[in-house]
Design a protein around this motif. Structure first.
Motif, short mmCIF file in Angstrom:
data_model
loop_
_atom_site.label_atom_id
_atom_site.label_comp_id
_atom_site.label_asym_id
_atom_site.label_seq_id
_atom_site.Cartn_x
_atom_site.Cartn_y
_atom_site.Cartn_z
N SER A 97 16.60 -1.15 20.54
CA SER A 97 17.61 -1.12 21.55
C SER A 97 16.73 -0.25 22.87
N LEU A 98 17.35 -0.77 23.70
CA LEU A 98 16.64 -0.05 25.05
C LEU A 98 17.77 0.58 25.86
N ASP A 99 17.34 1.85 26.26
CA ASP A 99 18.62 2.44 27.28
C ASP A 99 18.84 1.48 28.54
N GLU A 100 19.66 2.19 29.26
CA GLU A 100 19.97 1.29 30.59
C GLU A 100 18.91 0.78 31.27
N LYS A 101 18.18 2.03 31.70
CA LYS A 101 17.17 1.82 32.66
C LYS A 101 16.04 0.98 32.20
N SER A 102 15.64 1.34 31.13
CA SER A 102 14.50 0.62 30.41
C SER A 102 14.72 -0.94 30.25
N LEU A 103 16.10 -1.16 29.85
CA LEU A 103 16.49 -2.71 29.57
C LEU A 103 16.71 -3.35 30.76
N LYS A 104 17.17 -2.72 32.32
CA LYS A 104 17.23 -3.35 33.21
C LYS A 104 15.76 -3.69 33.94
N ALA A 105 14.95 -2.55 33.65
CA ALA A 105 13.52 -3.14 34.15
C ALA A 105 12.69 -4.30 33.09
N TYR A 106 13.14 -4.27 31.98
CA TYR A 106 12.44 -5.20 30.97
C TYR A 106 13.15 -6.50 31.46
N ALA A 107 14.45 -6.70 31.38
CA ALA A 107 15.22 -8.06 31.78
C ALA A 107 14.52 -8.54 32.79
N LYS A 108 14.21 -7.87 34.11
CA LYS A 108 13.66 -8.21 35.37
C LYS A 108 12.51 -8.88 34.94
N GLU A 109 11.74 -8.05 34.16
CA GLU A 109 10.16 -8.30 33.76
C GLU A 109 10.07 -9.88 33.24
N VAL A 110 11.06 -10.22 32.25
CA VAL A 110 10.77 -11.30 31.49
C VAL A 110 11.81 -12.63 31.77
N GLY A 111 12.63 -12.24 32.90
CA GLY A 111 13.45 -13.06 33.55
C GLY A 111 14.77 -13.39 32.83
N ALA A 112 15.44 -12.36 32.30
CA ALA A 112 16.73 -12.35 31.57
C ALA A 112 17.54 -11.77 32.52
N ASP A 113 18.92 -12.13 32.03
CA ASP A 113 20.26 -11.53 32.93
C ASP A 113 20.56 -10.20 32.37
N TYR A 114 20.46 -9.19 32.96
CA TYR A 114 20.68 -7.87 32.37
C TYR A 114 22.23 -7.80 32.10
N ASN A 115 23.21 -8.28 33.04
CA ASN A 115 24.59 -8.03 32.80
C ASN A 115 24.87 -9.12 31.62
N GLU A 116 24.44 -9.97 31.35
CA GLU A 116 24.62 -10.81 30.21
C GLU A 116 24.23 -10.09 28.93
N LEU A 117 23.10 -9.33 28.86
CA LEU A 117 22.49 -8.46 27.69
C LEU A 117 23.75 -7.25 27.57
N GLN A 118 24.22 -6.73 28.53
CA GLN A 118 25.13 -5.81 28.66
C GLN A 118 26.50 -6.35 27.98
#
Length: 859
Positions: A569-590
């Protein structure tokens, strides 16, 4: 010197431009061969010196040997030096301010040890007796213990024993400090003995001391004469000559003398070209052979074209020789003699040019690799008799092959055909027949252009051949470079961070902010990991590696195979950066139960003796994965919930270790983790990169509130990055060389071909072809050249790529993929280079006077 050879030399002098072009072509070819051989040898030499600087110079180590076995090892004919060493043990470092490193680790060396291992003295001197020691600067700077040269210290030296029944025996430096849930030390020293030492000097932190080691290294002297029969030491051997047979020799020596364990310095031996793994050795030899063939093909094509065009120009001269009685053998020898003369001039100059070019290149490269990567050693132009001999022999063979076909062709030219020049020009209806489609679609200019090419197939084929070879060279080397880097990444540990530390949610929030606000910190990630999670994956979705497991079918339940799930599990800031890097939707993950799944794994298959990259699971975005609790407290698995695959990627977040066959890495948000019924741990891991990791660590340790364990992997990660970068410089340098040779080859062939068609172009202009029509004809010829070259070049390049892939498959396993981007570059480059060459050459022809060109006798 016979009359034919004299006439050949006179012809070379008279046609200075053509002779110079041929000589330059051979010089470039020889320089390339020399440069490639020099790059390879120099690169291996650099890595050898860098490894010695980092880890010391040794080849074989025999563990736990007695004094009699030491004498046997010394007497062995292959032994040059024997370093004796002994891990004396650990002692508590009283007054240490670093709670994670409470020990001194005492190691003993004989005199050769101080010479062969990278022990860098800061002050004082090295120990000369068993009661003297040198201490690491880190004891003073990091542990804040005020030791000075001349101090006498008394230590209780013993073995580290964990208070954990699952860990048996003494622990060494690879085991970090054992702590319990409260963070208290969970180990003790046993079998201690009191020893007194005098501090005689200080040393820099040894490079072999791993970052998480719980003891600061101190070094004492090992006196061989004081060893008893029951004393056991490690005998590290420096060999007289490093050769592949050393593995069997050392193993046999150990077995014959009842030595329990023998290890090899594989990190160093590989740069001698000595590799124990049969698969890796096969890979190395196969790749060397393929690359050498590619280089020879490129050289032959460049030199062959130069000689072929030279012979074409000399056809009238050779015909006249034939008319005055020259035999076939004399005409043939005339061409061979021309090759001999040009080789005699070109090979020495080419070798000097190749070495000088590498010397200049290395000056620039050293600035990059030393400044960016902290490599202590420099690239030096390294010469070996073998590398120069190989360059000379390959150059001679290349010149011979390049002159052989033109020589045979020259010997067959009859006097009448040569003087009339009737062998080069074919004017039969069938020979110049073109499709009506060409004229209908592209116009009369395209038809004339195509007929021009067919009139002299040899020049047309020579140009197409040059283009095909250039395409093959570039794509093969580009594919080789990409796959070499991929293979290297598979064989490395692949740590993606410089520093790791455990932080507590809430309590350490301010500390985390302070660390991440430092100027040196470039990238970070906050993560927690959940264990005891599993899943059942349908048989057809399991990885190929899992299906090869013995007993795979026996473990299937209702057609499903058990998988271990690594839930990150990643915190919000880390997840947002990682999702952008791999082309995933951050809002969908939340929102909802959605996750990023790592669908590729890299691992070492010890049984197969190769590094493997394969699919971890065959699934698609939108599919669901069942999660089960695998906690030992439950007698049966407890179904948790289903998660939906929101994205698939092969890229791990910073800090994640990567899976193995039969496991799956799943990345979720902290909110998703809570929805699954897990509580995000208070203790999380903070990972971050820094442009100065050692300085960053010092800053963190200076903070009063910090009592955390800091794991700095910068040194080990730096070695991986050094290897990748140096390899990149080597391979991309190779690509630049190949590209330069290919462009020179194409320019030379096309410009010469155009210059030999002056009469032809003058004739077309004399019957009314306009400058616009002439340009259109040249443009269409360029297109015909490019299309024909690509039709042959691309399939042949794919064959070369498959051969390289098969060679690497002996040690590395991953899926074959075409380098589409490189292929696109090649397609664009072919038309660009051909078009530019044709326009440049034809622009020079346009300036020719029509009458003068028509009067020209030689084609």
């Amino acid at each position: 010197m016979n009359i034919v050879n004299k006439l050949t030399i006179r012809h070379l002098r008279k046609n200075k431009r053509r002779t110079l072009v041929t000589i330059i072509g051979v010089i470039i070819s020889v320089a390339m061969l020399t440069a490639v051989a020099t790059i390879g040898v120099s690169f291996m030499d650099l890595m050898k010196r860098q490894t010695i600087a980092d880890e010391g110079e040794w080849h074989v180590v025999y563990k736990d040997v007695d004094i009699d076995q030491v004498h046997t090892i010394k007497k062995d004919e292959d032994t040059k030096k024997v370093v004796l060493s002994k891990d004396l043990g650990y002692a508590l470092l009283k007054g240490s301010k670093n709670e994670n490193k409470p020990y001194l680790f005492i190691k003993e060396y004989n005199q050769y040890g101080f010479e062969q291992f990278p022990i860098e003295l800061s002050s004082g001197r090295l120990p000369q007796s068993e009661n003297e020691i040198v201490i690491s600067d880190e004891i003073i700077n990091n542990a804040k213990v005020d030791y000075r040269i001349g101090d006498i210290i008394t230590l209780d030296v013993g073995n580290r024993i964990a208070n954990d029944p699952e860990i048996h025996g003494p622990m060494d430096q690879t085991f970090s400090l054992m702590t319990n849930e409260k963070g208290e030390m969970n180990e003790e020293l046993k079998d201690t003995s009191t020893k007194e030492f005098a501090i005689v000097g200080t040393i820099k932190r040894p490079t072999w001391e791993i970052p998480w080691a719980p003891g600061y290294t101190v070094i004492s002297y090992l006196d061989e004469e004081l060893l008893g029969k029951d004393d056991l030491v490690n005998a590290t051997v420096v060999l007289n000559k490093v050769k592949t047979s050393l593995f069997n020799h050392a193993t046999n020596l150990a077995e014959k003398n009842q030595i329990g364990k023998v290890d090899f310095n594989n990190n160093l031996l590989r740069y001698y070209g000595v590799i124990k793994s049969e698969g890796m050795r096969t890979t190395l030899y196969s790749l060397s052979a393929i690359i050498m063939v590619i280089i020879i093909i490129g050289s032959v094509s460049l030199i062959y074209n130069a000689f072929a065009i030279s012979v074409a120009e000399r056809s009238r001269h050779l015909g006249m020789l034939s008319s005055v009685g020259a035999t076939k053998k004399q005409k043939q020898n005339s061409v061979f003699f021309e090759g001999f003369v040009i080789g005699l001039i070109s090979i020495p100059i080419g070798i000097i040019a190749g070495l000088a070019g590498m010397g200049i290149t290395f000056l620039f490269i050293n600035t990059i690799i030393q400044g960016a990567m902290g490599v202590s050693e420099k690239l030096k132009v390294t010469l070996t008799p073998g590398s120069i001999l190989v360059a000379v022999l390959v150059s001679i063979i290349t010149i011979f092959i390049s002159t052989f076909i033109p020589a045979i062709r020259a010997s067959r030219i009859s006097a009448i055909d040569a003087i009339r020049q009737s062998t080069d020009v074919k004017l039969t209806r069938k020979a110049v027949k073109t499709s009506k489609f060409v004229r209908k679609v592209f116009g009369i200019e395209a038809e004339i252009g195509l007929k021009n090419l067919k009139r002299n197939k040899r020049r047309y084929q020579a140009t197409v051949f040059s283009l095909v070879i250039s395409i093959m060279l570039f794509l093969s080397v580009a594919f080789f470079t990409a796959n070499l880097k991929k293979s290297l990444s598979l064989s490395q540990e692949g740590q993606s961070f410089d520093i790791m530390m455990e932080v507590q949610k809430g309590r350490d929030d301010q500390l985390v902010k302070s660390i991440l606000s430092m100027d040196e910190v470039t990238k970070s990630s906050m993560m927690s990991q959940q264990y005891f999670v599993s899943s059942w994956i349908e048989k057809d979705k399991t990885s190929d590696a899992v299906r090869k497991f013995e007993g795979f079918n026996d473990q299937l339940v209702d057609g499903k195979y058990p998988y271990g799930i690594n839930l990150y599990s990643l915190d919000e800031k880390s997840l947002k950066a990682y999702a952008k890097e791999v082309g995933a939707d951050y809002n969908e993950l939340q929102n909802g139960l959605n996750a990023i799944v790592i669908d590729q794994i890299k691992y070492e298959d010890a049984d197969a003796g190769k590094y493997v990259e394969t699919k971890a699971i065959y699934t698609k975005v939108g599919e669901q994965i069942d999660l089960f609790s695998n906690d030992a407290e439950h007698e049966k698995e407890q179904f948790i919930n289903k998660i939906t695959v929101a994205a698939l990627t092969s890229k791990l977040p910073m800090g994640a270790n990567g899976g193995y066959p039969g496991s799956l890495d799943v990345i979720v948000s902290e909110s998703t983790l809570e929805k699954l019924g897990f509580v995000a741990e208070d203790n999380r891991m903070l990972y971050f990169n820094s442009n100065d990791p050692l300085k960053t660590q010092e800053k963190i340790e200076e903070m009063e509130e910090v009592k955390h364990y800091i794991w700095n992997v910068y040194k080990s990660r730096q070695q991986e990055e050094q290897m990748v970068m140096i390899m990149s410089v080597f391979t991309y340098g190779f690509i630049v060389l190949i590209t330069a040779i290919s462009i020179a080859n194409i320019l030379n062939t096309i410009s010469t071909s155009i210059s030999l068609r002056k009469r032809e172009f003058a004739m077309l202009k004399s019957v009314g072809m306009t400058p616009k029509g002439f340009n259109k004809m040249i443009n269409y010829e360029s297109i015909f050249y490019g299309v024909k070259a690509l039709i042959y070049g691309l399939p042949l390049s794919v064959v070369c790529m498959l051969l390289i892939y098969k060679a690497l498959a002996n040690s590395f396993s991953y899926s074959f993929a075409l380098p589409w981007l490189s292929i696109i570059y090649v397609i664009v480059a072919v038309f660009l280079i051909v078009g530019t060459s044709m326009l440049y050459s034809s622009a020079k022809v346009k300036k020719e006077n029509i009458i003068d060109a028509l009067k020209q006798e030689s084609i």
